[in-house]
Design a protein around this motif. Structure first.
Motif, PDB file in Angstrom:
ATOM      1  N   PHE A  37       0.729  -1.284  -0.151  1.00 46.08           N
ATOM      2  CA  PHE A  37      -0.055   0.053   0.581  1.00 46.08           C
ATOM      3  C   PHE A  37       1.036   1.150  -0.093  1.00 46.08           C
ATOM      4  N   ARG A  38       1.673   1.286   0.904  1.00 41.50           N
ATOM      5  CA  ARG A  38       2.728   2.800   1.309  1.00 41.50           C
ATOM      6  C   ARG A  38       4.173   2.060   0.173  1.00 41.50           C
ATOM      7  N   GLY A  39       5.195   3.882   0.487  1.00 44.68           N
ATOM      8  CA  GLY A  39       6.271   3.368  -0.232  1.00 44.68           C
ATOM      9  C   GLY A  39       5.648   3.377  -2.246  1.00 44.68           C
ATOM     10  N   TRP A  68     -12.085  -1.668  -8.629  1.00 41.81           N
ATOM     11  CA  TRP A  68     -10.572  -1.880  -8.287  1.00 41.81           C
ATOM     12  C   TRP A  68     -10.671  -2.824  -7.367  1.00 41.81           C
ATOM     13  N   TYR A  69     -11.435  -3.163  -6.467  1.00 48.62           N
ATOM     14  CA  TYR A  69     -11.576  -4.860  -6.525  1.00 48.62           C
ATOM     15  C   TYR A  69     -11.453  -6.056  -6.987  1.00 48.62           C
ATOM     16  N   ASP A  70     -12.140  -5.475  -8.691  1.00 50.18           N
ATOM     17  CA  ASP A  70     -11.837  -7.029  -8.944  1.00 50.18           C
ATOM     18  C   ASP A  70     -10.885  -6.614 -10.294  1.00 50.18           C
ATOM     19  N   TRP A  71      -9.714  -5.762  -9.724  1.00 46.64           N
ATOM     20  CA  TRP A  71      -8.965  -5.683 -10.645  1.00 46.64           C
ATOM     21  C   TRP A  71      -7.517  -6.041 -10.052  1.00 46.64           C
ATOM     22  N   ARG A  72      -7.968  -5.499  -9.010  1.00 51.12           N
ATOM     23  CA  ARG A  72      -7.115  -6.620  -6.869  1.00 51.12           C
ATOM     24  C   ARG A  72      -6.910  -8.423  -7.222  1.00 51.12           C
ATOM     25  N   ARG A  73      -8.597  -8.390  -7.434  1.00 49.52           N
ATOM     26  CA  ARG A  73      -8.536 -10.371  -7.450  1.00 49.52           C
ATOM     27  C   ARG A  73      -8.074 -10.769  -8.577  1.00 49.52           C
ATOM     28  N   GLY A 165     -12.164   3.899   8.947  1.00 46.31           N
ATOM     29  CA  GLY A 165     -12.974   4.833  10.156  1.00 46.31           C
ATOM     30  C   GLY A 165     -14.122   3.402  10.267  1.00 46.31           C
ATOM     31  N   GLU A 166     -14.039   1.655   9.630  1.00 48.34           N
ATOM     32  CA  GLU A 166     -14.696   0.954  10.081  1.00 48.34           C
ATOM     33  C   GLU A 166     -14.037   0.151  11.503  1.00 48.34           C
ATOM     34  N   SER A 167     -15.117  -0.575  11.975  1.00 50.88           N
ATOM     35  CA  SER A 167     -15.002  -1.252  12.900  1.00 50.88           C
ATOM     36  C   SER A 167     -13.981  -2.802  12.719  1.00 50.88           C
ATOM     37  N   GLY A 190       6.951  -7.384   7.558  1.00 54.50           N
ATOM     38  CA  GLY A 190       6.375  -6.872   6.067  1.00 54.50           C
ATOM     39  C   GLY A 190       4.922  -5.977   6.605  1.00 54.50           C
ATOM     40  N   THR A 191       5.485  -5.496   7.375  1.00 50.44           N
ATOM     41  CA  THR A 191       4.406  -4.223   8.235  1.00 50.44           C
ATOM     42  C   THR A 191       4.915  -3.128   8.149  1.00 50.44           C
ATOM     43  N   SER A 192       4.253  -2.129   8.320  1.00 46.93           N
ATOM     44  CA  SER A 192       4.673  -0.185   7.896  1.00 46.93           C
ATOM     45  C   SER A 192       4.585  -0.028   9.177  1.00 46.93           C
ATOM     46  N   ALA A 193       3.432  -0.783  10.022  1.00 53.14           N
ATOM     47  CA  ALA A 193       3.551  -0.993  11.545  1.00 53.14           C
ATOM     48  C   ALA A 193       2.433   0.932  11.549  1.00 53.14           C
ATOM     49  N   VAL A 195      -0.222   1.323  10.693  1.00 49.38           N
ATOM     50  CA  VAL A 195      -2.321   1.541  10.504  1.00 49.38           C
ATOM     51  C   VAL A 195      -2.640   0.342  11.922  1.00 49.38           C
ATOM     52  N   GLN A 196      -4.127   1.112  12.908  1.00 51.00           N
ATOM     53  CA  GLN A 196      -4.006   0.858  14.297  1.00 51.00           C
ATOM     54  C   GLN A 196      -5.525   0.070  13.876  1.00 51.00           C
ATOM     55  N   PRO A 197      -5.881  -0.818  15.006  1.00 54.73           N
ATOM     56  CA  PRO A 197      -5.078  -1.483  15.648  1.00 54.73           C
ATOM     57  C   PRO A 197      -4.021  -2.208  15.609  1.00 54.73           C
TER      58      PRO A 197
HETATM   59  C1  BJW Z   1       8.313  -5.811   3.109  1.00 56.60           C
HETATM   60  C2  BJW Z   1       9.454  -6.699   1.870  1.00 56.60           C
HETATM   61  C3  BJW Z   1       9.700  -7.813   1.683  1.00 56.60           C
HETATM   62  C4  BJW Z   1       7.883  -4.386   1.249  1.00 56.60           C
HETATM   63  N1  BJW Z   1       9.269  -8.698   2.797  1.00 56.60           N
HETATM   64  N2  BJW Z   1       8.833  -6.810   4.140  1.00 56.60           N
HETATM   65  C5  BJW Z   1      -5.411   5.897  16.095  1.00 56.60           C
HETATM   66  C6  BJW Z   1      -4.218   6.889  15.909  1.00 56.60           C
HETATM   67  C7  BJW Z   1      -5.158   7.108  14.643  1.00 56.60           C
HETATM   68  C8  BJW Z   1      -5.391   6.578  13.393  1.00 56.60           C
HETATM   69  C9  BJW Z   1      -6.274   5.451  14.309  1.00 56.60           C
HETATM   70  C10 BJW Z   1      -6.634   4.749  15.226  1.00 56.60           C
HETATM   71  N3  BJW Z   1      -7.043   4.251  15.037  1.00 56.60           N
HETATM   72  C11 BJW Z   1      -7.590   3.999  13.521  1.00 56.60           C
HETATM   73  C12 BJW Z   1      -7.099   5.242  13.711  1.00 56.60           C
HETATM   74  C13 BJW Z   1      -7.875   5.415  12.077  1.00 56.60           C
HETATM   75  C14 BJW Z   1      -7.192   4.495  11.244  1.00 56.60           C
HETATM   76  C15 BJW Z   1      -5.795   4.165  11.132  1.00 56.60           C
HETATM   77  O1  BJW Z   1      -5.470   3.651  11.357  1.00 56.60           O
HETATM   78  N4  BJW Z   1      -5.073   5.537  10.025  1.00 56.60           N
HETATM   79  C16 BJW Z   1      -4.233   5.659  10.299  1.00 56.60           C
HETATM   80  C17 BJW Z   1      -2.999   5.241   8.759  1.00 56.60           C
HETATM   81  C18 BJW Z   1      -3.058   6.972  10.606  1.00 56.60           C
HETATM   82  N5  BJW Z   1      -7.804   3.121  11.568  1.00 56.60           N
HETATM   83  C19 BJW Z   1      -9.127   2.200  10.739  1.00 56.60           C
HETATM   84  O2  BJW Z   1      -9.692   2.897  10.525  1.00 56.60           O
HETATM   85  C20 BJW Z   1      -8.795   1.368  11.041  1.00 56.60           C
HETATM   86  N6  BJW Z   1     -10.404   1.069  11.878  1.00 56.60           N
HETATM   87  C21 BJW Z   1     -10.468   1.330  13.957  1.00 56.60           C
HETATM   88  O3  BJW Z   1      -9.405   1.208  13.994  1.00 56.60           O
HETATM   89  O4  BJW Z   1     -12.156   1.484  13.508  1.00 56.60           O
HETATM   90  C22 BJW Z   1     -12.381   1.747  15.257  1.00 56.60           C
HETATM   91  C23 BJW Z   1     -11.457   3.945  14.714  1.00 56.60           C
HETATM   92  C24 BJW Z   1     -11.782   4.475  13.390  1.00 56.60           C
HETATM   93  C25 BJW Z   1     -11.750   5.401  13.292  1.00 56.60           C
HETATM   94  C26 BJW Z   1     -11.225   6.424  14.391  1.00 56.60           C
HETATM   95  C27 BJW Z   1     -10.806   5.165  15.863  1.00 56.60           C
HETATM   96  C28 BJW Z   1     -11.079   4.180  15.738  1.00 56.60           C
HETATM   97  C29 BJW Z   1      -9.296   0.098  10.072  1.00 56.60           C
HETATM   98  C30 BJW Z   1      -8.207  -0.131   9.246  1.00 56.60           C
HETATM   99  C31 BJW Z   1      -8.582  -0.821   7.851  1.00 56.60           C
HETATM  100  C32 BJW Z   1      -6.876  -0.968   6.930  1.00 56.60           C
HETATM  101  N7  BJW Z   1      -7.622  -1.257   5.814  1.00 56.60           N
HETATM  102  C33 BJW Z   1      -6.817  -1.042   5.324  1.00 56.60           C
HETATM  103  C34 BJW Z   1      -7.514  -1.940   3.062  1.00 56.60           C
HETATM  104  C35 BJW Z   1      -8.071  -3.377   3.600  1.00 56.60           C
HETATM  105  C36 BJW Z   1      -8.671  -3.446   2.280  1.00 56.60           C
HETATM  106  C37 BJW Z   1      -8.123  -3.673   1.483  1.00 56.60           C
HETATM  107  O5  BJW Z   1      -7.055  -4.151   0.872  1.00 56.60           O
HETATM  108  O6  BJW Z   1      -8.312  -3.482  -0.407  1.00 56.60           O
HETATM  109  O7  BJW Z   1      -5.749  -2.123   5.274  1.00 56.60           O
HETATM  110  S1  BJW Z   1      -5.887   0.037   4.445  1.00 56.60           S
HETATM  111  C38 BJW Z   1      -4.193  -1.137   4.117  1.00 56.60           C
HETATM  112  O8  BJW Z   1      -3.290  -0.525   5.104  1.00 56.60           O
HETATM  113  C39 BJW Z   1      -4.551  -2.834   4.367  1.00 56.60           C
HETATM  114  C40 BJW Z   1      -3.786  -2.921   4.942  1.00 56.60           C
HETATM  115  O9  BJW Z   1      -3.900  -4.076   5.253  1.00 56.60           O
HETATM  116  C41 BJW Z   1      -3.111  -2.414   6.200  1.00 56.60           C
HETATM  117  C42 BJW Z   1      -1.909  -2.183   6.531  1.00 56.60           C
HETATM  118  O10 BJW Z   1      -1.055  -1.871   5.545  1.00 56.60           O
HETATM  119  P1  BJW Z   1       0.526  -2.896   5.603  1.00 56.60           P
HETATM  120  O11 BJW Z   1      -0.153  -4.416   5.418  1.00 56.60           O
HETATM  121  O12 BJW Z   1       1.244  -2.367   6.703  1.00 56.60           O
HETATM  122  O13 BJW Z   1       1.748  -2.293   4.366  1.00 56.60           O
HETATM  123  P2  BJW Z   1       1.443  -1.370   4.150  1.00 56.60           P
HETATM  124  O14 BJW Z   1       2.551  -0.778   2.233  1.00 56.60           O
HETATM  125  O15 BJW Z   1       1.834  -0.232   4.823  1.00 56.60           O
HETATM  126  O16 BJW Z   1       3.608  -2.070   4.304  1.00 56.60           O
HETATM  127  C43 BJW Z   1       4.036  -3.105   3.670  1.00 56.60           C
HETATM  128  C44 BJW Z   1       5.674  -2.993   3.974  1.00 56.60           C
HETATM  129  O17 BJW Z   1       6.204  -3.697   3.519  1.00 56.60           O
HETATM  130  C45 BJW Z   1       6.655  -1.830   4.250  1.00 56.60           C
HETATM  131  O18 BJW Z   1       6.947  -1.057   5.843  1.00 56.60           O
HETATM  132  C46 BJW Z   1       7.730  -2.619   3.720  1.00 56.60           C
HETATM  133  O19 BJW Z   1       9.025  -1.641   3.955  1.00 56.60           O
HETATM  134  C47 BJW Z   1       7.467  -3.804   3.547  1.00 56.60           C
HETATM  135  N8  BJW Z   1       8.161  -4.424   2.564  1.00 56.60           N
HETATM  136  N9  BJW Z   1       8.545  -6.145   0.538  1.00 56.60           N
HETATM  137  C48 BJW Z   1       9.300  -7.536   3.798  1.00 56.60           C
HETATM  138  N10 BJW Z   1       9.801  -8.748   0.573  1.00 56.60           N
END
Ligand code: BJW
Length: 254
Positions: A37-39, A68-73, A165-167, A190-193, A195-197
């Motif tokens: 997603f990021r990077g 978009w989801y159809d393309w990713r699938r 924004g979804e739970s 492999g997570t950017s760490a 996205v909460q929670p």
């Molecule tokens: C390698 C590699 C290799 C490359 N080997 N590594 C508290 C504080 C601030 C904000 C919030 C908070 N609590 C909630 C929020 C809001 C929000 C949030 O966290 N926002 C932040 C971005 C600021 N969270 C939410 O909305 C969540 N809901 C929630 O908490 O509900 C209650 C609530 C809502 C609102 C306010 C407060 C409470 C829901 C989060 C849903 C995330 N959804 C997605 C899309 C899923 C569907 C889809 O795929 O279409 O999930 S977004 C996207 O990010 C996806 C991922 O699962 C998620 C995490 O990304 P991930 O997996 O870490 O990927 P990348 O790309 O970020 O990183 C990849 C990493 O791999 C990099 O570090 C590379 O270096 C590394 N890498 N190659 C190993 N070969």
């Protein structure tokens, strides 16, 4: 082959550990050819999350979101698990209490043999009725109709994934925090760490005295908390760890 000095220390700990938790993110599937997603190469460079991965975006334009989801699938369907996924699938059989928590929706861990999985953000191969909330599997590529409708009630179907924004599912999240807070070692792979929670799970584990192991080519906000930080690709580092682990297990048998 590359030798990383920290590995032998990690193996000593793993060897005595009973509860292991692994948290994975998009990076573990990167070497299978699925974009993160990021990077620089990430999906959010090309697309705006607000337009595609929020409930408001779906209400505004379900066709666009589904396209978009159809393309990713289509991309995901053609990809196979890599060495990283396969090793985690094997670890589930070696370690008695091994739980995999994934943020990924691609299903590659299951394809690699993992069974004990908590999917935090859903699964791209499932659809949910927006009225009845029934969840069904759908593997059509491409989808027969965009946006698809529920065959039972005719309402819109949506991807069974968690948008911003979804739970998250409360039962899945509860279990994820429960196992993280009671494990002895947690891997963050492999997570950017950011996205909460999900990003709080390793910290909850550390609060309960677990060791944190991070595998990522780049540093993340979790890096400063990690006891072991392996700067590299999951598909390279996990085989190195696994090789040393197998040696140790073999020595034990002899
Ligand atoms: C390698 C590699 C290799 C490359 N080997 N590594 C508290 C504080 C601030 C904000 C919030 C908070 N609590 C909630 C929020 C809001 C929000 C949030 O966290 N926002 C932040 C971005 C600021 N969270 C939410 O909305 C969540 N809901 C929630 O908490 O509900 C209650 C609530 C809502 C609102 C306010 C407060 C409470 C829901 C989060 C849903 C995330 N959804 C997605 C899309 C899923 C569907 C889809 O795929 O279409 O999930 S977004 C996207 O990010 C996806 C991922 O699962 C998620 C995490 O990304 P991930 O997996 O870490 O990927 P990348 O790309 O970020 O990183 C990849 C990493 O791999 C990099 O570090 C590379 O270096 C590394 N890498 N190659 C190993 N070969």
């Amino acid at each position: 082959m590359r030798k990383i000095p920290e590995i032998s220390q990690l193996i000593d700990i793993l060897y005595q550990t009973k509860q292991i938790v692994v948290l994975t993110g998009a990076g573990i599937s990167a070497e299978s050819g699925i974009p993160t997603f990021r990077g620089e190469e990430g999906l959010w460079k090309q697309y705006r999350a607000e337009d595609l991965a929020t409930p408001i975006a779906f209400i505004k334009d379900p066709k666009l979101v589904w396209e978009w989801y159809d393309w990713r699938r289509g991309i995901i369907a053609s990809k196979k698990p890599n060495a990283g996924h396969k090793i985690l699938g094997r670890w589930e059989k070696i370690f008695p209490n091994f739980i995999l928590i994934t943020q990924n929706i691609d299903g590659l861990h299951q394809k690699a043999g993992s069974k004990n999985i908590l999917e935090l953000h859903g699964n791209i191969w499932k659809v949910r009725c927006t009225e009845e909330r029934t969840i069904t599997e759908n593997h059509d590529i491409p989808l027969e109709e965009i946006p698809p409708h529920c065959p039972d009630c005719g309402a819109l179907l949506r991807p069974h994934v968690v948008w911003f924004g979804e739970s998250l599912s409360s039962s899945v999240l509860y279990k994820a925090f429960q196992v993280s807070s009671s494990c002895e070692i947690i891997f963050s792979i492999g997570t950017s760490a950011v996205v909460q929670p999900a990003a709080s799970l390793p910290l909850a584990a550390a609060e309960a005295n677990a060791k944190i192991v991070e595998i990522n080519p780049d540093p993340t906000p979790l890096t400063s908390y990690a006891d072991f930080s392996f700067r590299g690709k999951a598909g390279e580092i996990l085989p190195l760890i696994n090789k040393e682990l197998n040696k140790k297990l073999k020595d034990r048998k002899e």
